[in-house]
Design a protein around this motif. Structure first.
Motif, PDB file in Angstrom:
ATOM      1  N   LEU A  54       0.827  -1.200   0.000  1.00  0.00           N
ATOM      2  CA  LEU A  54       0.000   0.000   0.000  1.00  0.00           C
ATOM      3  C   LEU A  54       0.865   1.255   0.000  1.00  0.00           C
ATOM      4  CD1 LEU A  54      -2.858  -0.808   2.556  1.00  0.00           C
ATOM      5  CD2 LEU A  54      -3.102  -0.535   0.084  1.00  0.00           C
ATOM      6  N   ALA A  55       1.893   1.241   0.858  1.00  0.00           N
ATOM      7  CA  ALA A  55       2.766   2.412   0.968  1.00  0.00           C
ATOM      8  C   ALA A  55       3.457   2.705  -0.358  1.00  0.00           C
ATOM      9  CB  ALA A  55       3.802   2.171   2.070  1.00  0.00           C
ATOM     10  N   ALA A  59       3.000  -7.404  -4.332  1.00  0.00           N
ATOM     11  CA  ALA A  59       1.651  -7.878  -4.663  1.00  0.00           C
ATOM     12  C   ALA A  59       1.697  -9.292  -5.224  1.00  0.00           C
ATOM     13  CB  ALA A  59       0.992  -6.927  -5.660  1.00  0.00           C
ATOM     14  N   ASP A  60       2.667  -9.553  -6.078  1.00  0.00           N
ATOM     15  CA  ASP A  60       2.804 -10.900  -6.638  1.00  0.00           C
ATOM     16  C   ASP A  60       3.118 -11.915  -5.547  1.00  0.00           C
ATOM     17  OD1 ASP A  60       2.245 -10.122  -9.208  1.00  0.00           O
ATOM     18  OD2 ASP A  60       4.337  -9.922  -9.823  1.00  0.00           O
ATOM     19  N   ASP A  61       3.906 -11.496  -4.559  1.00  0.00           N
ATOM     20  CA  ASP A  61       4.197 -12.370  -3.424  1.00  0.00           C
ATOM     21  C   ASP A  61       2.925 -12.671  -2.642  1.00  0.00           C
ATOM     22  OD1 ASP A  61       4.987 -13.262  -0.753  1.00  0.00           O
ATOM     23  OD2 ASP A  61       7.025 -12.704  -1.298  1.00  0.00           O
ATOM     24  N   LEU A  62       2.110 -11.642  -2.402  1.00  0.00           N
ATOM     25  CA  LEU A  62       0.870 -11.831  -1.658  1.00  0.00           C
ATOM     26  C   LEU A  62      -0.096 -12.762  -2.386  1.00  0.00           C
ATOM     27  CD1 LEU A  62       0.246  -8.174  -0.421  1.00  0.00           C
ATOM     28  CD2 LEU A  62       0.779 -10.164   1.003  1.00  0.00           C
ATOM     29  N   ARG A  63      -0.038 -12.773  -3.698  1.00  0.00           N
ATOM     30  CA  ARG A  63      -0.930 -13.631  -4.484  1.00  0.00           C
ATOM     31  C   ARG A  63      -0.650 -15.110  -4.253  1.00  0.00           C
ATOM     32  NH1 ARG A  63      -0.508 -10.971 -10.449  1.00  0.00           N
ATOM     33  NH2 ARG A  63      -2.577 -11.856 -10.890  1.00  0.00           N
ATOM     34  N   THR A  64       0.516 -15.443  -3.729  1.00  0.00           N
ATOM     35  CA  THR A  64       0.894 -16.845  -3.512  1.00  0.00           C
ATOM     36  C   THR A  64       0.560 -17.333  -2.110  1.00  0.00           C
ATOM     37  OG1 THR A  64       3.154 -16.364  -2.737  1.00  0.00           O
ATOM     38  CG2 THR A  64       2.808 -16.497  -5.117  1.00  0.00           C
ATOM     39  N   SER A 112      -5.889  -7.190  -7.210  1.00  0.00           N
ATOM     40  CA  SER A 112      -6.187  -5.772  -7.434  1.00  0.00           C
ATOM     41  C   SER A 112      -4.938  -4.919  -7.275  1.00  0.00           C
ATOM     42  CB  SER A 112      -7.263  -5.294  -6.459  1.00  0.00           C
ATOM     43  OG  SER A 112      -8.483  -5.976  -6.649  1.00  0.00           O
ATOM     44  N   LEU A 113      -4.164  -5.198  -6.221  1.00  0.00           N
ATOM     45  CA  LEU A 113      -2.928  -4.454  -5.994  1.00  0.00           C
ATOM     46  C   LEU A 113      -1.950  -4.659  -7.153  1.00  0.00           C
ATOM     47  CD1 LEU A 113      -2.452  -5.327  -2.224  1.00  0.00           C
ATOM     48  CD2 LEU A 113      -3.163  -3.109  -3.139  1.00  0.00           C
ATOM     49  N   VAL A 152     -10.412   2.161  -0.898  1.00  0.00           N
ATOM     50  CA  VAL A 152      -8.963   2.400  -0.934  1.00  0.00           C
ATOM     51  C   VAL A 152      -8.384   2.008  -2.286  1.00  0.00           C
ATOM     52  CG1 VAL A 152      -6.757   1.640   0.041  1.00  0.00           C
ATOM     53  CG2 VAL A 152      -8.667   2.203   1.552  1.00  0.00           C
ATOM     54  N   LEU A 153      -8.764   0.843  -2.786  1.00  0.00           N
ATOM     55  CA  LEU A 153      -8.268   0.395  -4.090  1.00  0.00           C
ATOM     56  C   LEU A 153      -8.682   1.370  -5.192  1.00  0.00           C
ATOM     57  CD1 LEU A 153      -9.050  -3.420  -3.758  1.00  0.00           C
ATOM     58  CD2 LEU A 153      -6.772  -2.378  -3.783  1.00  0.00           C
ATOM     59  N   GLN A 154      -9.916   1.827  -5.130  1.00  0.00           N
ATOM     60  CA  GLN A 154     -10.411   2.764  -6.139  1.00  0.00           C
ATOM     61  C   GLN A 154      -9.663   4.100  -6.068  1.00  0.00           C
ATOM     62  OE1 GLN A 154     -11.990   1.358  -8.670  1.00  0.00           O
ATOM     63  NE2 GLN A 154     -13.997   2.323  -8.462  1.00  0.00           N
TER      64      GLN A 154
END
Length: 217
Positions: free
Chosen positions: A125-126, A140-145, A156-157, A197-199
């Motif tokens: 986010l930061a 973000a790619d790490d979080l997807r796993t 989304s990120l 937040v995403l928007q």
């Protein structure tokens, strides 16, 4: 939805916490109370935002961010929910300059080096707030796993960081669907705060999705 009633409840919770805030000689109790106050202020901001009282909402979101940041010094290690709360609050309040300052602070206290999913989320986010999209994409790619992290939020990120408009539309719609299928919400506030937040991050890149929902302002 009676947002005025929601706001009154959250404001009362904040004022009550303020009146009973422990002294600095009890740092653990103090940081816990500051966090509760941050949650209440954030809830008040959401209620005002949903009611269309954006200026007042910004003030309450700023209070939430201040309380989260103030609580962090004495919080247990890996309390990355505090930086996340500060960044999200300022984004929802439309305070981009404040969000940038909170994002820089999150990185300064080590979010980018965290091993936990929540820490990586804070760092992602930061980095997106600071428009360091390439670095954000890696996180973000790490979080997807990770099985424990919502895949559609991570998607989304990732799509925001890649400026993939079509991919973002699908991902954020899935996030909104997940909110609409819930029976319970944080602070009992039926608001898709993560979608807001995403928007906001997507809008900064001229790629916000067209969404309609009773859970959005």
């Amino acid at each position: 939805m009676d947002w005025t009633e929601h706001f009154a409840r959250e404001e009362e919770r904040y004022r009550d916490g303020q009146a009973r805030l422990p002294d600095v000689d009890d740092p653990d109790a103090r940081q816990k109370q500051l966090t509760r106050m941050g949650n209440a202020a954030g809830g008040a901001g959401l209620a005002l935002l949903m009611e269309g009282r954006d200026g007042e909402a910004t003030e309450w979101f700023s209070l939430a961010a201040e309380r989260y940041r103030e609580s962090f010094a004495d919080a247990p290690p890996e309390s990355w929910g505090r930086p996340i709360g500060a960044i999200k609050s300022l984004l929802m309040g439309g305070d981009w300059e404040g969000a940038e300052a909170a994002a820089q602070w999150a990185l300064e206290v080590g979010a980018a080096d965290a091993e936990s999913q929540i820490g990586k989320y804070a760092a992602c986010l930061a980095l997106l707030v600071l428009e360091r999209d390439r670095e954000a994409r890696a996180l973000a790619d790490d979080l997807r796993t990770h099985d424990g992290f919502p895949t559609d939020v991570a998607d989304s990120l990732a799509m925001i960081s890649a400026q993939d408009v079509a991919g973002y539309q699908l991902a954020v719609e899935s996030v909104l669907d997940s909110f609409e299928s819930r029976d319970e919400y944080l602070e009992d506030m039926p608001v898709a705060d993560t979608v807001i937040v995403l928007q906001t991050l997507a809008l900064q890149r001229d790629m916000a999705a067209e969404l309609e929902s009773q859970l959005l302002p």
